[in-house]
Design a protein around this motif. Structure first.
Motif, PDB file in Angstrom:
ATOM      1  N   SER A 146       0.800  -1.224   0.000  1.00  0.00           N
ATOM      2  CA  SER A 146       0.000   0.000   0.000  1.00  0.00           C
ATOM      3  C   SER A 146       0.837   1.280   0.000  1.00  0.00           C
ATOM      4  N   ASP A 147       2.177   1.144   0.005  1.00  0.00           N
ATOM      5  CA  ASP A 147       3.034   2.325   0.128  1.00  0.00           C
ATOM      6  C   ASP A 147       4.316   2.094  -0.672  1.00  0.00           C
ATOM      7  N   ILE A 148       4.242   2.328  -1.979  1.00  0.00           N
ATOM      8  CA  ILE A 148       5.323   1.936  -2.891  1.00  0.00           C
ATOM      9  C   ILE A 148       6.583   2.788  -2.737  1.00  0.00           C
ATOM     10  N   LEU A 149       6.464   4.000  -2.187  1.00  0.00           N
ATOM     11  CA  LEU A 149       7.611   4.905  -2.144  1.00  0.00           C
ATOM     12  C   LEU A 149       8.314   4.948  -0.789  1.00  0.00           C
ATOM     13  N   TYR A 150       7.897   4.120   0.142  1.00  0.00           N
ATOM     14  CA  TYR A 150       8.477   4.125   1.487  1.00  0.00           C
ATOM     15  C   TYR A 150       9.516   3.012   1.552  1.00  0.00           C
ATOM     16  N   THR A 151      10.786   3.389   1.690  1.00  0.00           N
ATOM     17  CA  THR A 151      11.842   2.378   1.563  1.00  0.00           C
ATOM     18  C   THR A 151      12.330   1.838   2.898  1.00  0.00           C
ATOM     19  N   PHE A 152      11.432   1.689   3.846  1.00  0.00           N
ATOM     20  CA  PHE A 152      11.733   0.941   5.058  1.00  0.00           C
ATOM     21  C   PHE A 152      11.410  -0.506   4.717  1.00  0.00           C
ATOM     22  N   VAL A 153      12.420  -1.230   4.282  1.00  0.00           N
ATOM     23  CA  VAL A 153      12.231  -2.557   3.683  1.00  0.00           C
ATOM     24  C   VAL A 153      13.199  -3.554   4.301  1.00  0.00           C
ATOM     25  N   ILE A 154      12.700  -4.747   4.559  1.00  0.00           N
ATOM     26  CA  ILE A 154      13.565  -5.835   4.986  1.00  0.00           C
ATOM     27  C   ILE A 154      13.425  -6.969   3.979  1.00  0.00           C
ATOM     28  N   GLY A 155      14.539  -7.639   3.655  1.00  0.00           N
ATOM     29  CA  GLY A 155      14.462  -8.685   2.635  1.00  0.00           C
ATOM     30  C   GLY A 155      15.633  -9.646   2.699  1.00  0.00           C
ATOM     31  N   LYS A 156      15.564 -10.631   1.816  1.00  0.00           N
ATOM     32  CA  LYS A 156      16.619 -11.637   1.720  1.00  0.00           C
ATOM     33  C   LYS A 156      17.736 -11.113   0.815  1.00  0.00           C
ATOM     34  N   THR A 157      18.934 -11.120   1.331  1.00  0.00           N
ATOM     35  CA  THR A 157      20.060 -10.537   0.605  1.00  0.00           C
ATOM     36  C   THR A 157      20.318 -11.236  -0.723  1.00  0.00           C
ATOM     37  N   ASN A 158      20.366 -12.545  -0.710  1.00  0.00           N
ATOM     38  CA  ASN A 158      20.665 -13.278  -1.948  1.00  0.00           C
ATOM     39  C   ASN A 158      19.571 -13.091  -2.991  1.00  0.00           C
ATOM     40  N   THR A 159      18.332 -12.976  -2.539  1.00  0.00           N
ATOM     41  CA  THR A 159      17.227 -12.742  -3.469  1.00  0.00           C
ATOM     42  C   THR A 159      17.357 -11.365  -4.100  1.00  0.00           C
ATOM     43  N   PHE A 160      17.709 -10.376  -3.309  1.00  0.00           N
ATOM     44  CA  PHE A 160      17.907  -9.021  -3.836  1.00  0.00           C
ATOM     45  C   PHE A 160      18.966  -9.029  -4.928  1.00  0.00           C
ATOM     46  N   LYS A 161      20.036  -9.744  -4.714  1.00  0.00           N
ATOM     47  CA  LYS A 161      21.140  -9.755  -5.680  1.00  0.00           C
ATOM     48  C   LYS A 161      20.703 -10.328  -7.034  1.00  0.00           C
ATOM     49  N   LYS A 162      19.672 -11.155  -7.039  1.00  0.00           N
ATOM     50  CA  LYS A 162      19.178 -11.742  -8.281  1.00  0.00           C
ATOM     51  C   LYS A 162      18.307 -10.777  -9.085  1.00  0.00           C
ATOM     52  N   LEU A 163      17.842  -9.706  -8.447  1.00  0.00           N
ATOM     53  CA  LEU A 163      16.918  -8.785  -9.115  1.00  0.00           C
ATOM     54  C   LEU A 163      17.605  -7.884 -10.132  1.00  0.00           C
ATOM     55  N   ASN A 164      18.892  -7.648  -9.956  1.00  0.00           N
ATOM     56  CA  ASN A 164      19.648  -6.802 -10.883  1.00  0.00           C
ATOM     57  C   ASN A 164      19.020  -5.417 -11.012  1.00  0.00           C
ATOM     58  N   ILE A 165      18.812  -4.779  -9.867  1.00  0.00           N
ATOM     59  CA  ILE A 165      18.230  -3.439  -9.833  1.00  0.00           C
ATOM     60  C   ILE A 165      19.162  -2.449 -10.539  1.00  0.00           C
ATOM     61  N   LYS A 166      18.598  -1.573 -11.361  1.00  0.00           N
ATOM     62  CA  LYS A 166      19.393  -0.652 -12.177  1.00  0.00           C
ATOM     63  C   LYS A 166      19.359   0.794 -11.702  1.00  0.00           C
ATOM     64  N   GLU A 167      18.216   1.223 -11.141  1.00  0.00           N
ATOM     65  CA  GLU A 167      18.030   2.643 -10.854  1.00  0.00           C
ATOM     66  C   GLU A 167      18.873   3.077  -9.653  1.00  0.00           C
ATOM     67  N   THR A 168      19.677   4.125  -9.846  1.00  0.00           N
ATOM     68  CA  THR A 168      20.610   4.561  -8.813  1.00  0.00           C
ATOM     69  C   THR A 168      20.139   5.806  -8.048  1.00  0.00           C
ATOM     70  N   ASP A 169      18.964   6.336  -8.406  1.00  0.00           N
ATOM     71  CA  ASP A 169      18.429   7.485  -7.678  1.00  0.00           C
ATOM     72  C   ASP A 169      17.163   7.055  -6.949  1.00  0.00           C
ATOM     73  N   PHE A 170      16.209   7.960  -6.742  1.00  0.00           N
ATOM     74  CA  PHE A 170      15.005   7.616  -5.988  1.00  0.00           C
ATOM     75  C   PHE A 170      14.060   6.701  -6.751  1.00  0.00           C
ATOM     76  N   ARG A 171      14.319   6.475  -8.026  1.00  0.00           N
ATOM     77  CA  ARG A 171      13.510   5.509  -8.760  1.00  0.00           C
ATOM     78  C   ARG A 171      13.725   4.093  -8.249  1.00  0.00           C
ATOM     79  N   PHE A 172      14.789   3.899  -7.519  1.00  0.00           N
ATOM     80  CA  PHE A 172      15.025   2.620  -6.848  1.00  0.00           C
ATOM     81  C   PHE A 172      13.795   2.193  -6.042  1.00  0.00           C
ATOM     82  N   CYS A 173      13.103   3.176  -5.438  1.00  0.00           N
ATOM     83  CA  CYS A 173      11.964   2.892  -4.557  1.00  0.00           C
ATOM     84  C   CYS A 173      10.886   2.065  -5.247  1.00  0.00           C
ATOM     85  N   VAL A 174      10.635   2.362  -6.523  1.00  0.00           N
ATOM     86  CA  VAL A 174       9.591   1.620  -7.235  1.00  0.00           C
ATOM     87  C   VAL A 174      10.147   0.410  -7.977  1.00  0.00           C
TER      88      VAL A 174
END
Length: 224
Positions: A146-174
């Motif tokens: 319900s809150d896509i822009l709030y980056t108080f997030v907890i997650g699995k480290t290895n799973t995150f590494k598989k996502l290959n996130i590209k955005e280096t500014d606030f677009r990271f949030c979405v």
């Protein structure tokens, strides 16, 4: 919480970050703390020089870059993105960790807009923008949060590494929740109360960053 690393992106947070670290210390959370910042942010570095934290100097500029590089360089099982401005309440971490384990989710997003949540930092403009972007996320990506822009997030480290996130500014949030759903990982949310920031100024430009976030969401929808 020995298997948890707090990833704290910091930029010009000499006033607030020491207070945040003191608050975390008082709770005896027994987690690793990694402060991610630019190596020329001398004032912030000086302000926390006596604290037992890992300093990580990011290579690329940007809020997202600090988080991405901080997580990708870490080996703990779980990570939590934690703001340096005092707006996140570290006492909420225990509930977040418990829900992660009980529901076996890959990423858990804190939400200001669930019952028992709230914010002392939202303005009318940011509240409206957050609601609109969260609705777009639900309609176009079926995001169960319900809150896509709030980056108080907890997650699995290895799973995150598989996502290959590209955005280096606030677009990271979405990009984080959207890519998680695209890759069919399980995500959920939990109520959180955003407190007033301790010091510094808000680093988000509501209109400029809002436009960038919208174009990012469109790109992720059409070019998955």
């Amino acid at each position: 919480m020995e298997n948890l690393t707090l990833i704290i992106p910091a930029k010009n947070e000499k006033e607030s970050l020491p207070h945040v670290l003191d608050e975390i210390k008082k709770l005896n959370l027994n987690c690793k703390i990694k402060v991610c910042l630019a190596d020329d942010d001398i004032d912030t570095i000086e302000a926390i020089k006596n604290y037992q934290v890992e300093l990580f100097y990011q290579n690329k500029k940007g809020y997202g870059a600090a988080i991405i590089e901080g997580i990708e360089s870490d080996e703990n099982e779980y990570f939590c993105i934690f703001n340096a401005d005092g707006s996140f309440d570290p006492s909420e971490l225990s509930k977040m960790v418990d829900k992660m384990g009980n529901e076996k989710v890959d990423f858990l997003f804190a939400s200001r807009y669930l019952e028992l949540g709230g914010s002392d930092d939202d303005t009318f403009i940011t509240l409206l923008g957050n609601k609109i972007f969260s609705l777009i996320g639900k309609i176009f990506f079926k995001l169960p949060i319900s809150d896509i822009l709030y980056t108080f997030v907890i997650g699995k480290t290895n799973t995150f590494k598989k996502l290959n996130i590209k955005e280096t500014d606030f677009r990271f949030c979405v990009e984080l929740p959207i890519r998680s759903v695209i890759e069919k990982y399980k995500i959920d949310d939990i109520p959180s109360y955003e407190r007033p920031r301790i010091g510094g100024i808000k680093k988000v430009n509501a209109f400029k960053d809002g436009w960038l976030i919208l174009t990012c969401m469109l790109k992720l929808f059409f070019y998955k």
